[in-house]
Enzyme design. Structure first.
Site: not given
Ligand code: ZN
Length: 241
Positions: A35, A105, A121, A191
Site C-alpha cells: 500500500f 498484516i 504490524h 523487504t
C-alpha cells in the site's frame, strides 16, 4: 540449481533453528500490492498520501476516509498463500524453522499453516470495538460499509493494525528480537529493509548465515552471507524439505 540456491538448500537442510523475517514483497506474489507504493491511482482517488491516511490521528479525525482507503487497499479477503508461505509452514512442521517475523498484516502465513508468527504490524483478522473491546473478524469488516460499528454497544471498531504514530506491540517485538538473536540461519525476504523496525531487527542477529532474498538490491546486501535475487516464491518454493 545454481550455486547460491544450492548453498541455501544446504544451510536449510542442516539447521533446526531457522528464522524468517519478511516484508510486503512476500505477499505481492499473492496479489497483494504494497500500500506504500504510491501510484497514480492514489492521486485520483484519495486526497492524502497513504502514510497520512494510515495514521492514528487521521483515523480519529476522519474514520470515513480512513475506511474508504482501508477497504480498497488493505483488505484482500480473496488472497491465498503463495509458494513462499507454504514452504515456510512446511519447514516449521519439519522442525527446521522456529519462527516467522512479518511486517505484513494479511494473515497469509497462518493461512498456510505456520504456527509461530510474530506480526509486528498487527493483523486485519483482528478488529476490536474501541468502547467495549469486543473482537470482530475479517468477515465482519468485509461485510459492512463505511465506518464499522459494534453491534453490542455502537462503538467504532478499529483494526488491530499498527498505524503510523502508534507504537508496536512490546511483547511481539520482544519475542521477535529473541527469535532473531537465537537464530542460526536468518532468512530475510521481500523487504527493502528501509522501513522501521526492519533495519534495527537485523542487528540482533549473531550468526553467520544471513540470507537476503530480494528482487532489487538492499543496503544490507554487503553484510549478508548469501544474497539471492528473484521472486521469493520461486526461490523458497524450490527448496526441498
Ligand atoms: Zn462495543
Amino acid at each position: 540449481m545454481d550455486g547460491k540456491q544450492e548453498q541455501l538448500q544446504q544451510w536449510i537442510a542442516h539447521s533446526g533453528n531457522i528464522v524468517f523475517f519478511g516484508g510486503a514483497g512476500v505477499s505481492t506474489e499473492s496479489g497483494i500490492p504494497d500500500f506504500r507504493s504510491v501510484d497514480g491511482l492514489y492521486n485520483m482517488h484519495y486526497k492524502y498520501p497513504p502514510e497520512t491516511i494510515i495514521s492514528r490521528s487521521f483515523f480519529d479525525a476522519d474514520p470515513e476516509e480512513f475506511y474508504r482507503f482501508y477497504r480498497d487497499k488493505m483488505l484482500w479477503p480473496e488472497a491465498k498463500p503463495n509458494a513462499a508461505h507454504l514452504k515456510l509452514a512446511e519447514l516449521e512442521q519439519a522442525g527446521r524453522l522456529q519462527a516467522v517475523v512479518t511486517q505484513n498484516i494479511d494473515g497469509l502465513h497462518q493461512a498456510a499453516g505456520s504456527k509461530t508468527v510474530y506480526e509486528l504490524h498487527g493483523s486485519v483478522h483482528r478488529n476490536y470495538c474501541m468502547k467495549c473491546h469486543q473482537f470482530y473478524d475479517l468477515d465482519f469488516m468485509v461485510r459492512g460499509e463505511g465506518v464499522p460499528r459494534c453491534p453490542v454497544c455502537g462503538g467504532v471498531i478499529k483494526p488491530d493494525v499498527v498505524l503510523y504514530e502508534e507504537s508496536l506491540d512490546q511483547a511481539t517485538m520482544e519475542a521477535a528480537v529473541l527469535a532473531i538473536a537465537r537464530a542460526e540461519v536468518l532468512i530475510i525476504g521481500g523487504t527493502s529493509l528501509a522501513v522501521y523496525p526492519a533495519a534495527g531487527l537485523i542487528n540482533y542477529y549473531q550468526g553467520s548465515r544471513l540470507v537476503l532474498i530480494n528482487k532489487s538490491p538492499t543496503p544490507y546486501d554487503r553484510r549478508a552471507d548469501l544474497v539471492l535475487s528473484g521472486p521469493i516464491g520461486e526461490i523458497l518454493g524450490a527448496i526441498t524439505v
